[in-house]
Motif scaffolding. Structure first.
Motif, PDB file in Angstrom:
ATOM      1  N   GLN A  72       0.819  -1.207   0.159  1.00 11.35           N
ATOM      2  CA  GLN A  72      -0.129   0.009  -0.193  1.00 11.35           C
ATOM      3  C   GLN A  72       1.021   1.304   0.027  1.00 11.35           C
ATOM      4  O   GLN A  72       2.145   1.372   0.552  1.00 11.35           O
ATOM      5  N   VAL A  73       0.504   2.251  -0.734  1.00  9.82           N
ATOM      6  CA  VAL A  73       1.002   3.646  -0.734  1.00  9.82           C
ATOM      7  C   VAL A  73       0.450   4.838  -0.277  1.00  9.82           C
ATOM      8  O   VAL A  73      -0.842   4.731  -0.536  1.00  9.82           O
ATOM      9  N   ARG A  74       0.871   5.719   0.319  1.00 10.75           N
ATOM     10  CA  ARG A  74       0.063   7.090   0.157  1.00 10.75           C
ATOM     11  C   ARG A  74       1.247   8.279   0.448  1.00 10.75           C
ATOM     12  O   ARG A  74       2.336   7.990   0.742  1.00 10.75           O
ATOM     13  N   PRO A  75       1.051   9.413   0.163  1.00  9.94           N
ATOM     14  CA  PRO A  75       1.915  10.334   0.602  1.00  9.94           C
ATOM     15  C   PRO A  75       2.154  10.319   1.967  1.00  9.94           C
ATOM     16  O   PRO A  75       1.229  10.220   3.014  1.00  9.94           O
ATOM     17  N   LYS A  76       3.490  10.614   2.420  1.00 13.66           N
ATOM     18  CA  LYS A  76       3.893  10.435   4.010  1.00 13.66           C
ATOM     19  C   LYS A  76       3.076  11.714   4.622  1.00 13.66           C
ATOM     20  O   LYS A  76       2.943  12.873   4.275  1.00 13.66           O
ATOM     21  N   VAL A  77       2.706  11.383   6.023  1.00  8.82           N
ATOM     22  CA  VAL A  77       1.943  12.183   6.772  1.00  8.82           C
ATOM     23  C   VAL A  77       2.649  12.519   8.008  1.00  8.82           C
ATOM     24  O   VAL A  77       3.116  11.469   8.499  1.00  8.82           O
ATOM     25  N   ASN A  78       2.623  13.857   8.280  1.00  6.33           N
ATOM     26  CA  ASN A  78       3.281  13.973   9.525  1.00  6.33           C
ATOM     27  C   ASN A  78       2.543  13.326  10.884  1.00  6.33           C
ATOM     28  O   ASN A  78       1.521  13.587  11.009  1.00  6.33           O
ATOM     29  N   PRO A  79       3.445  12.532  11.677  1.00  4.93           N
ATOM     30  CA  PRO A  79       2.509  11.889  12.762  1.00  4.93           C
ATOM     31  C   PRO A  79       2.103  12.656  13.824  1.00  4.93           C
ATOM     32  O   PRO A  79       1.027  12.372  14.300  1.00  4.93           O
ATOM     33  N   PHE A  80       2.589  13.796  13.916  1.00  6.57           N
ATOM     34  CA  PHE A  80       2.003  14.747  15.109  1.00  6.57           C
ATOM     35  C   PHE A  80       0.770  15.327  14.335  1.00  6.57           C
ATOM     36  O   PHE A  80      -0.486  15.386  14.863  1.00  6.57           O
TER      37      PHE A  80
ATOM     38  N   PRO B 282       5.060  17.391  -9.225  1.00  2.99           N
ATOM     39  CA  PRO B 282       5.393  17.682  -7.961  1.00  2.99           C
ATOM     40  C   PRO B 282       6.565  16.787  -7.302  1.00  2.99           C
ATOM     41  O   PRO B 282       6.569  15.462  -7.751  1.00  2.99           O
ATOM     42  N   GLY B 283       7.212  17.406  -6.229  1.00 10.86           N
ATOM     43  CA  GLY B 283       8.052  16.263  -5.349  1.00 10.86           C
ATOM     44  C   GLY B 283       7.115  15.944  -4.299  1.00 10.86           C
ATOM     45  O   GLY B 283       6.101  16.028  -4.231  1.00 10.86           O
ATOM     46  N   GLY B 284       7.699  15.222  -3.403  1.00 12.54           N
ATOM     47  CA  GLY B 284       7.122  14.599  -2.337  1.00 12.54           C
ATOM     48  C   GLY B 284       7.660  13.394  -1.636  1.00 12.54           C
ATOM     49  O   GLY B 284       8.737  12.724  -2.130  1.00 12.54           O
ATOM     50  N   VAL B 285       7.105  13.170  -0.356  1.00 11.55           N
ATOM     51  CA  VAL B 285       7.505  12.140   0.407  1.00 11.55           C
ATOM     52  C   VAL B 285       6.421  11.118   0.443  1.00 11.55           C
ATOM     53  O   VAL B 285       5.157  11.241   0.804  1.00 11.55           O
TER      54      VAL B 285
END
Length: 812
Positions: free
Chosen positions: A11-19, A59-62
């Motif tokens: 599975q994949v998604r754009p990285k989300v800030n854990p906070f 776009p770039g991204g994590v």
């Protein structure tokens, strides 16, 4: 070790800030099957994204990948590795929440030992983060874009990539084959194993075998080296790519301990300035294509069939060599080059310590370069297609003593790992003296320098040629070239004859050249034995560096267009072959120059630009199309280009002679004719010494537009990275392409397959490759299907004003 695919269940998604997630801001994961490009489905924007036009305005991204997997309890005491063939970029791997490994470079294969993190008999979670942000000069894609594997092995085992095969001595009667096996021992006691090696030919017949005992101390590794002798060997070459397999089995008194195998080819390499490059004793000139790594409508995802198809098309177009630009080649493409007979220059880096983009690999190079060289050589070692390693591309440092020292370190590292191949470096003389050029410009602006650097830089082709042949470049690059076996030169054909006198022992390769200059460049290569080939920029169009080869015309009331094209431009628009695999006029011109095509080729300049002044870059071919369908331009003036190696070519329209012109090498293999457009048949006939040597025709499409669908194969494999390529074309009733009748095409897929990508070769479009509706470009579009199981796959396509069509493919 036992290897199995690890591609499913991700599975994949754009990285989300854990906070942010703690406050409820979250993004769902999407199911994917690897290989996967996380960037190709993102929205392009005119704002430029991470790399602007260099990255095709994506776009770039994590991005964050995760997968749940189970390791059964019986694997207790065994070593478990997860291998990634490529993650772009700055990959960080966690297993069950704990850091397990990382790899900054986006093109290196690496493995992570996950043994100590596993919960045997229970679910385990692996997470991989990947970043793409202002770090490249071309479209890179993002994420886990190459295959992944799980390796499981006992305490005594063959190390990953631990079987290396060479053919150090070959003659007509026998070949010496050396198998070197690295064996690891995790136990606390000494182990002795029998190492049985056997070689099989392409038919599966054992042609040589041997057994040797090898003792491995506890916690150490040992190398077993076996020399086998094959009688009457079948040699690997570009014309007859005969492959063999080597298999090694470890046994003791309990039975089989481990086994491993590798495919290889028997061939010899020789290099000298008088006979050039020889393979199996025969001189070979490299007819080369530079190649980026994206797969067009699939983005950066490296599917086995996609790589194989590219090599097939390139070889059919007359190329016999690929320079992978500017990063190590995928294993799938290496396999394809082996089996199809394509030579390889594999390239390590686009930068060393001097950055070319804001956050590129130069930030990690000093710490990681050795491990990345080791990974490249490990992947390439057993592949007979690989004849040389390139340690860099247009590295600015090579013009300085410290840069030469870096080159020496990298070259010697390569040689320490593989002494059977050659080392080169793609040097751009202009970039090597950029600091001097900047000083010259500053001097001119201050009135202290009169070299005319500004006027020189107005024409990049002229600038590169003049600077590359200057005494300054000769002096500054001498040491960097001296550490190499082959002097790779980008845009420096002027040095070919010059260096024969200045450096009589120097062997030269045109590692990157303007496609527009192949006619004159190839003559130099044929004339000079110390120049072993040419690699055009570029063999296949690619995403990013948008519009560097696009047609441009002088605007009398404004400045020249910018070097990179504005949004929504998508591709570089400079390949012999477009991103769907269709050959453009430049490809046929090159085939004629290489002496591989007797028939003339007709290309027509677009009549809407007649009379305008063409000001394309040196990477831009003439603005032509192999079509005689130009509705709306009846009786309008048009220019026709005919390519041929014959003495003369005659052109006629609907049976009426337009003219007869000299052609061939003395005329740059090109003749131009002016006429008025009239629908019908355009015929070119080539003559040598008055005798016809070939002819070709272009016919106008007439009548209603029909939609057609054609699959590259009727049956594909359900697993293993296979794909079905469906070409959709708009034609008339006789099958002539309607290049001027583009329309939107919708597709529907039924059966065990998914639409992996859908698009056209349109160099400037806002359409997406993950949509089910796309507009054709010059009458063509391409749909790519990925099988998900065995069964019958059906693609149905429809377009306004056309009857629907369908094509079926069997997945086995």
């Amino acid at each position: 070790m036992i290897r199995s695919s690890f591609n499913d269940g991700w599975q994949v998604r754009p990285k989300v800030n854990p906070f942010a997630e703690l406050s409820g801001a979250t993004l769902p994961f999407q199911r994917v099957t690897l290989p996967h490009d996380a960037l190709i489905g993102q929205e392009r924007t005119a704002a430029g994204g991470a790399d602007g036009g260099a990255g095709a305005y994506f776009p770039g991204g994590v991005f964050e990948y995760r997968k749940t997997f189970t390791v059964p309890p019986e694997h207790s005491g065994k070593r478990v590795l997860i291998e990634f063939e490529g993650v772009y970029r700055d990959a960080v791997v966690h297993v069950n929440g704990d850091y397990a490994g990382q790899r900054p470079y986006g093109y290196s294969a690496f493995h992570v030992d996950v043994t100590r993190f596993l919960r045997l008999g229970d679910d385990n979670e692996i997470r991989v983060e990947a970043r793409s942000h202002r770090d490249s000069r071309w479209y890179t894609g993002a994420g886990i874009y190459r295959d992944t594997w799980m390796h499981i092995g006992g305490p005594v085992r063959i190390a990953p990539r631990g079987l290396r095969i060479t053919t150090p001595d070959i003659d007509a009667e026998r070949a010496v084959v050396e198998l070197v096996t690295r064996i690891e021992n995790d136990e606390i006691r000494t182990r002795t194993v029998d190492v049985h090696a056997e070689i099989r030919d392409s038919a599966g017949t054992v042609v040589a075998d041997d057994t040797a005992k090898t003792t491995v101390l506890p916690g150490e590794s040992a190398t077993c080296r076996q020399r086998l002798y094959v009688r009457d060997p079948s040699l690997w070459s570009t014309d007859t790519p005969a492959l063999h397999s080597g298999r090694v089995t470890l046994t003791d008194h309990h039975g089989t301990v481990d086994a491993g195998s590798a495919t290889f080819g028997m061939r010899s390499l020789q290099l000298d300035p008088d006979r050039g490059l020889r393979i199996n004793g025969a001189t070979v000139k490299l007819r080369g294509a530079c190649l980026h790594h994206d797969n067009g409508v699939l983005g950066a995802a490296t599917h086995t069939r996609a790589e194989e198809r590219r090599v097939e098309i390139l070889k059919d177009a007359g190329f016999n060599a690929i320079r992978m630009s500017h990063h190590p080649m995928s294993r799938a493409m290496l396999d394809a080059c082996d089996s199809l007979g394509m030579l390889v220059i594999d390239e390590a880096f686009d930068m060393w310590t001097s950055a070319k983009s804001d956050f590129d690999y130069s930030l990690s190079f000093p710490e990681w370069w050795e491990r990345d060289i080791e990974a490249m050589v490990a992947d390439d070692f057993n592949h007979p297609s690989v004849i040389a390693y390139s340690i860099g591309n247009e590295i600015p440092e090579v013009g300085s003593p410290h840069g030469a020292d870096w080159g020496r370190k990298i070259a010697e590292k390569v040689r320490s790992l593989d002494s059977t191949r050659y080392v080169t470096n793609a040097v751009n003389g202009m970039l090597a003296v950029m600091a001097d050029l900047a000083a010259m410009r500053q001097g001119q602006e201050s009135g202290t320098e009169g070299a005319g650097i500004n006027s020189l830089m107005a024409d990049p082709a002229q600038a590169m040629e003049r600077i590359a042949t200057s005494e300054l470049v000769t002096r500054r690059t001498a040491e960097s070239f001296s550490v190499l076996d082959i002097a790779g030169m980008n845009y420096a054909e002027g040095r070919y004859a010059l260096d024969r006198e200045l450096f009589p022992h120097r062997i030269i390769l045109g590692t990157e050249t303007f496609s527009t200059r192949i006619g004159s460049a190839w003559r130099l290569i044929e004339e000079h034995s110390h120049v072993i080939g040419d690699f055009t920029w570029t063999g296949w169009d690619y995403l990013g560096e948008v519009g560097i080869g696009r047609p441009r015309y002088l605007n009398p009331d404004g400045p020249l267009p910018e070097f990179l094209a504005p949004f929504p431009h998508l591709t570089a628009d400079c390949g012999d072959i477009d991103i769907t695999g269709h050959r453009r006029p430049a490809s046929y011109f090159r085939e004629i120059v290489f002496g591989l095509r007797a028939q003339p080729f007709i290309a027509v300049q677009r009549p809407e630009h007649h009379g305008k002044t063409f000001v394309g870059t040196p990477w831009a071919w003439s603005d032509t199309l192999a079509s005689w369908t130009w509705p709306g331009f009846e009786d309008a003036p048009v220019k026709v280009e005919v390519y041929s190696a014959a003495d003369e070519v005659e052109l006629s329209l609907n049976g009426h002679a337009i003219g007869r012109r000299p052609v061939g090498a003395g005329q740059g293999f090109r003749a131009e004719f002016g006429t008025l457009y009239e629908p019908g048949e355009l015929l070119a006939i080539a003559y040598r010494e008055g005798v016809e040597t070939g002819r070709s025709t272009l016919r106008s499409a007439t009548g209603p537009v029909m939609l057609r669908a054609h699959s590259d194969r009727t049956a594909v494999a359900a697993t293993g990275g296979d794909l079905a390529y469906i070409t959709l074309t708009l034609t008339d009733a006789t099958g002539i392409l309607h290049t001027a009748a583009d329309r939107s095409v919708s597709v529907d897929v039924s059966g065990p397959a998914v639409l992996e990508g859908f698009g056209s070769a349109n160099p400037s479009t806002e359409e997406r490759f993950d949509a089910k509706e796309r507009c054709t470009h010059e009458g063509r579009a391409l749909a790519v299907l990925r099988p998900t199981d065995t069964g019958t796959i059906r693609l149905t396509a429809s377009a306004p004003g056309c009857a629907p069509v369908s094509v079926t493919v069997t997945a086995r």
